[in-house]
Design an enzyme around this catalytic site. Structure first.
Site, PDB file in Angstrom:
ATOM      1  N   ASN A  81       0.633  -1.166  -0.243  1.00 48.56           N
ATOM      2  CA  ASN A  81      -0.287  -0.324  -0.210  1.00 48.56           C
ATOM      3  C   ASN A  81       0.520   1.842   0.195  1.00 48.56           C
ATOM      4  O   ASN A  81       0.563   2.365   0.098  1.00 48.56           O
ATOM      5  CB  ASN A  81      -0.127  -0.257   1.289  1.00 48.56           C
ATOM      6  CG  ASN A  81      -0.626   0.290   2.828  1.00 48.56           C
ATOM      7  OD1 ASN A  81       0.815   0.489   2.869  1.00 48.56           O
ATOM      8  ND2 ASN A  81      -0.816   0.512   3.503  1.00 48.56           N
ATOM      9  N   GLY A 109       6.279   1.705   2.285  1.00 51.39           N
ATOM     10  CA  GLY A 109       7.458   1.196   1.359  1.00 51.39           C
ATOM     11  C   GLY A 109       7.716   1.941   0.206  1.00 51.39           C
ATOM     12  O   GLY A 109       7.357   3.148   0.493  1.00 51.39           O
ATOM     13  N   PHE A 113       5.407 -10.172   3.928  1.00 51.89           N
ATOM     14  CA  PHE A 113       6.824  -8.212   4.952  1.00 51.89           C
ATOM     15  C   PHE A 113       5.223  -7.014   5.980  1.00 51.89           C
ATOM     16  O   PHE A 113       6.051  -6.341   6.155  1.00 51.89           O
ATOM     17  CB  PHE A 113       7.275  -8.197   3.982  1.00 51.89           C
ATOM     18  CG  PHE A 113       8.923  -9.467   3.816  1.00 51.89           C
ATOM     19  CD1 PHE A 113       9.850  -9.704   3.987  1.00 51.89           C
ATOM     20  CD2 PHE A 113       8.130 -10.142   2.507  1.00 51.89           C
ATOM     21  CE1 PHE A 113      10.813 -10.322   3.693  1.00 51.89           C
ATOM     22  CE2 PHE A 113       9.432 -11.259   2.209  1.00 51.89           C
ATOM     23  CZ  PHE A 113       9.840 -10.813   2.143  1.00 51.89           C
ATOM     24  N   TYR A 117       4.706  -4.837  19.904  1.00 46.12           N
ATOM     25  CA  TYR A 117       5.583  -4.554  18.147  1.00 46.12           C
ATOM     26  C   TYR A 117       5.847  -6.679  18.456  1.00 46.12           C
ATOM     27  O   TYR A 117       5.478  -6.799  17.254  1.00 46.12           O
ATOM     28  CB  TYR A 117       6.510  -4.323  17.670  1.00 46.12           C
ATOM     29  CG  TYR A 117       7.423  -4.497  16.427  1.00 46.12           C
ATOM     30  CD1 TYR A 117       7.209  -4.862  15.319  1.00 46.12           C
ATOM     31  CD2 TYR A 117       8.903  -5.141  17.071  1.00 46.12           C
ATOM     32  CE1 TYR A 117       7.290  -5.432  14.736  1.00 46.12           C
ATOM     33  CE2 TYR A 117       9.214  -6.047  15.657  1.00 46.12           C
ATOM     34  CZ  TYR A 117       8.841  -5.943  14.813  1.00 46.12           C
ATOM     35  OH  TYR A 117       9.303  -6.492  13.626  1.00 46.12           O
ATOM     36  N   PHE A 156      17.209 -10.337  13.584  1.00 47.06           N
ATOM     37  CA  PHE A 156      18.025  -9.398  14.225  1.00 47.06           C
ATOM     38  C   PHE A 156      18.174  -8.251  13.769  1.00 47.06           C
ATOM     39  O   PHE A 156      16.998  -8.023  13.036  1.00 47.06           O
ATOM     40  CB  PHE A 156      19.243 -10.231  14.679  1.00 47.06           C
ATOM     41  CG  PHE A 156      18.898 -11.931  15.633  1.00 47.06           C
ATOM     42  CD1 PHE A 156      19.143 -11.493  17.068  1.00 47.06           C
ATOM     43  CD2 PHE A 156      18.058 -12.815  15.807  1.00 47.06           C
ATOM     44  CE1 PHE A 156      19.065 -12.069  18.318  1.00 47.06           C
ATOM     45  CE2 PHE A 156      17.501 -13.285  16.279  1.00 47.06           C
ATOM     46  CZ  PHE A 156      18.266 -13.030  17.350  1.00 47.06           C
ATOM     47  N   HIS A 208      17.228   2.540  12.550  1.00 44.68           N
ATOM     48  CA  HIS A 208      18.656   2.319  12.862  1.00 44.68           C
ATOM     49  C   HIS A 208      19.662   2.484  12.858  1.00 44.68           C
ATOM     50  O   HIS A 208      19.831   3.579  11.867  1.00 44.68           O
ATOM     51  CB  HIS A 208      18.105   0.993  11.699  1.00 44.68           C
ATOM     52  CG  HIS A 208      16.646   0.618  10.924  1.00 44.68           C
ATOM     53  ND1 HIS A 208      16.912  -0.313  10.204  1.00 44.68           N
ATOM     54  CD2 HIS A 208      16.527   0.053  12.004  1.00 44.68           C
ATOM     55  CE1 HIS A 208      15.541  -1.035  10.523  1.00 44.68           C
ATOM     56  NE2 HIS A 208      15.215  -1.039  11.511  1.00 44.68           N
TER      57      HIS A 208
END
Length: 330
Positions: free
Chosen positions: A31, A35, A72, A140, A168, A188
């Site tokens: 959607n 992404g 995913f 989560y 991980f 991240h």
């Protein structure tokens, strides 16, 4: 043909590329909430849509000769899940229920599920293996574990081969430099350090320096995104051979690196110095999270091939080519 939900995301797009390179036909359903359309290889079919739309799912399964599904499509920000838990249960659990119902309704088997090491919670051992208790400490991780339970329950009720892959810390980018990691917000460590070294961020925050580790900063297991993708391919090939697998695998390297070591690796690869700011610990951050991948090695024939330097080098190549991310490519 393989259906990849969330195939425009970071890990999904790398899996799509590897599938296509190996000769698989692929249809991506995304959607584009997190992404990027530019991340989807042009050789794949692309459908903009949501797994919560049962009509779209039925249309996909009726239109394409789908032999398996790689799932995913999920939300994955731990902090956000604490503040907005229902958003995560709706997107990660309720939506996956609709996908599983559509697969069962259309007699589609062979599911590869993108799970997480967050299912383990705060570990009591240095190296995590799949037989450890699962005690997630945030919505989560709980949402991903709930989906694992749903999948296993479905497989107990009817023939439904599946593999759940617990990641991980995914890192790096395709060595081609064409696709990479692009999140908003970016949470991240490696991309945040590299974006800082590109002068896109003013500093790098280190959350806590008093952990029970050699340098006082958290230790995590970093795994190259293409190594992750390869594990998905091996798991899929096992299912497509007719193996009635119902399995869970860790995907890591068995080696942990501290936050300080990661920053140092980024400085070494780029030749640039980071401005590091020390901040308070984040609630729930364990001292270390490192995977045993022995089960994936023995049963899937998988082992990681990329080093930490490879992860940083490929990520740096991506960021140099796309300093504004995918949005700058439009």
């Amino acid at each position: 043909m393989i259906l990849v939900t969330g195939g425009a995301g970071y890990i999904g797009s790398h899996v799509v590329k590897q599938l296509l390179d190996l000769g698989f036909e692929v249809v991506v359903l995304d959607n584009l909430s997190t992404g990027h359309r530019q991340a989807v290889d042009a050789r794949a079919e692309f459908v903009k849509g949501n797994i919560q739309d049962e009509l779209t799912l039925d249309w996909l399964f009726d239109t394409y000769p789908i032999e398996g599904v790689m799932h995913f499509a999920a939300l994955c920000l731990v902090g956000e899940s604490v503040v907005q838990p229902l958003k995560y249960y709706e997107n990660n659990v309720a939506a996956t229920t609709l996908l599983l119902k559509a697969m069962a309704r259309n007699r589609i088997a062979n599911l590869i599920f993108s799970s997480t090491c967050a299912t383990y919670g705060i570990p009591e051992v240095d190296i995590l293996h799949e037989e450890l208790p699962t005690r997630p400490v945030n919505p989560y991780g709980r949402s991903k574990l709930m989906v694992e339970h749903m999948i296993r329950d479905l497989a107990d009720a009817q023939p439904f081969p599946f593999v759940c892959l617990r990641y991980f810390n995914a890192a790096g980018a395709s060595p081609s430099g064409t696709i990479g990691e692009c999140h908003d917000p970016e949470t991240h460590l490696i991309p945040n350090v590299l974006l800082h070294l590109l002068e896109k961020k003013t500093d790098v925050s280190v959350f806590g320096d008093d952990y029970d580790t050699p340098d006082g900063t958290c230790i995590r297991d970093y795994i190259h995104v293409d190594d992750l993708a390869n594990a998905h391919i091996l798991a899929l090939q096992r299912l497509l051979r007719g193996d009635k697998t119902a399995a869970v695998y860790n995907l890591g390297t068995g080696t942990g690196y501290s936050v300080t070591e990661i920053i140092g690796a980024c400085e070494s690869i780029t030749g640039r110095k980071a401005n590091v700011i020390h901040a308070e610990r984040r609630p729930g951050d364990p001292d270390r999270l490192v995977a045993s991948y022995e089960k994936a090695r023995s049963e899937l024939g998988w082992s990681p091939q990329y080093s930490l330097e490879d992860m940083v080098r490929t990520a740096w190549k991506w960021h140099l080519r796309h300093p504004g991310g995918y949005s700058a490519d439009q």
